[in-house]
Scaffold this motif. Structure first.
Motif: not given
Length: 386
Positions: A291-294, A343-344, A355-360
């Motif tokens: 899942e991709l969230q912005l 957010v991934l 699992e969740a990873v992400g960045t700005k």
């Protein structure tokens, strides 16, 4: 007469033998331009696995239960001559109780071991002004053998109980100049690249319960030192953070987000490639999704959400691609650095978070046109000093 000849022969044989041993004691890896990586993980985007979105959005790796810092006090031994470095120190039964203590991260010259050297053009090991008595002329890829300080480090660590049945990695933010690493007496790998991170998958080497012994040996100069002849301080050691992190068997190993603008600099083009890794030994996995969230940074409102299946059964890794037009996002400029949270999240067949990873990220367009540097279609002027 025969006795004298026999003694002479024995003497020269010992000299030759000792010379050969001494030559063998200096690691060939340090002077092999083709050798800078043994068993290291491939480079990837900076990321940390989290157990929920809230902790991820805190932007603090310390809030992840899958992070464990190894910074702090390590046992330390320092020698000027590589031939004098301790043997078998990487074995858990080797007693390092009498070794010195050193903080990690740090530079050993600033802790009283050796000389910090500041030069511009000359190589520090070939400049007689640096109070080092055993010099050599620059001769790439060769570096000093007799005077090439070696730091040997040791510490123990334990794995958190909830890391069982997961992958465990070790991360070194920066080590100068060349390093070897062992875990529980077994060689894990080698690295050069003093200002870039080095990571290893240490899952096969660790005890999931009980104490683990970590050993690192660092050489001040390697052939990579010839790439660092510039105006800065020449210092050595474990210079940046050391930590462990743990991932599930299905893991977001890497991603690249390209947040551009359309030709009118109005709408955003989000192109994302995600590398999902399968660590199951038999390369079989259940049904997973990505899942991709912005999210808006200020309000955390969801600007865009999309889910794709992760068809990774019987495969070691796959690439999952996203491509989305974002209507009139806030633009990034130096004066208004608007950012969004990317957010991934990997989810299992029950839609539970794995699992969740992400960045700005920020939406912008940078180009050179008619000899001008343009940001979002507008010319900019850089002002600065050296």
């Amino acid at each position: 007469m025969k006795s004298r000849l026999w003694l002479s022969f024995t003497f020269f044989a010992l000299v030759i033998s000792n010379t050969i041993i001494a030559q063998q004691e200096f690691p060939a890896d340090l002077e092999n331009p083709k050798m800078f990586n043994q068993n290291k993980e491939e480079p990837h985007a900076s990321l940390m696995p989290f157990d929920n979105i809230a902790n991820l959005l805190s932007n603090k790796k310390e809030n992840s239960p899958f992070y464990k810092s190894l910074n702090g006090t390590w046992k330390f031994n320092w020698v000027k001559n590589p031939a004098d470095r301790p043997e078998d120190f990487f074995k858990p039964k080797y007693n390092v109780a009498d070794w010195d203590d050193i903080p990690v991260p740090s530079n050993w010259e600033l802790e009283g071991y050796g000389i910090p050297i500041y030069v511009n053009i000359p190589y520090e090991f070939a400049d007689g002004r640096n109070q080092i008595t055993e010099m050599q002329d620059p001769n790439p890829p060769h570096v000093p053998h007799n005077y090439n300080p070696v730091g040997s480090y040791r510490r123990n660590f334990a794995i958190p109980e909830d890391w069982k049945n997961r992958q465990v990695f070790i991360h070194f933010g920066a080590v100068k100049s060349a390093m070897y690493i062992w875990v529980n007496g077994k060689k894990v790998g080698y690295s050069q690249g003093s200002k870039t991170p080095a990571e290893w998958d240490i899952t096969p080497y660790i005890n999931s319960s009980g104490t683990n012994t970590l050993a690192v040996q660092i050489f001040r100069w390697s052939d990579g030192s010839y790439l660092e002849c510039q105006d800065f301080w020449r210092i050595s050691g474990i210079e940046r953070d050391v930590f462990l992190f743990s991932t599930p068997k299905i893991h977001i190993r890497d991603f690249f987000a390209h947040a551009d603008l359309d030709e009118n600099f109005t709408d955003g083009n989000l192109m994302l490639e995600v590398d999902v890794k399968n660590y199951f030994k038999k390369l079989k996995a259940k049904e997973y999704s990505l899942e991709l969230q912005l999210l808006d940074v200020d309000s955390e409102n969801v600007i865009y959400r999309e889910t794709k299946p992760v068809d990774i059964n019987t495969k070691e890794s796959i690439a999952v691609l996203f491509n989305k037009l974002i209507n009139n996002p806030k633009k990034w400029t130096a004066e208004a650095p608007n950012l969004y949270n990317l957010v991934l999240a990997i989810k299992d067949e029950n839609n539970l978070l794995v699992e969740a990873v992400g960045t700005k990220i920020g939406f912008r367009n940078v180009e050179i046109k008619n000899s001008q540097l343009l940001v979002n279609g507008k010319a900019v002027l850089f002002k600065g000093v050296d």
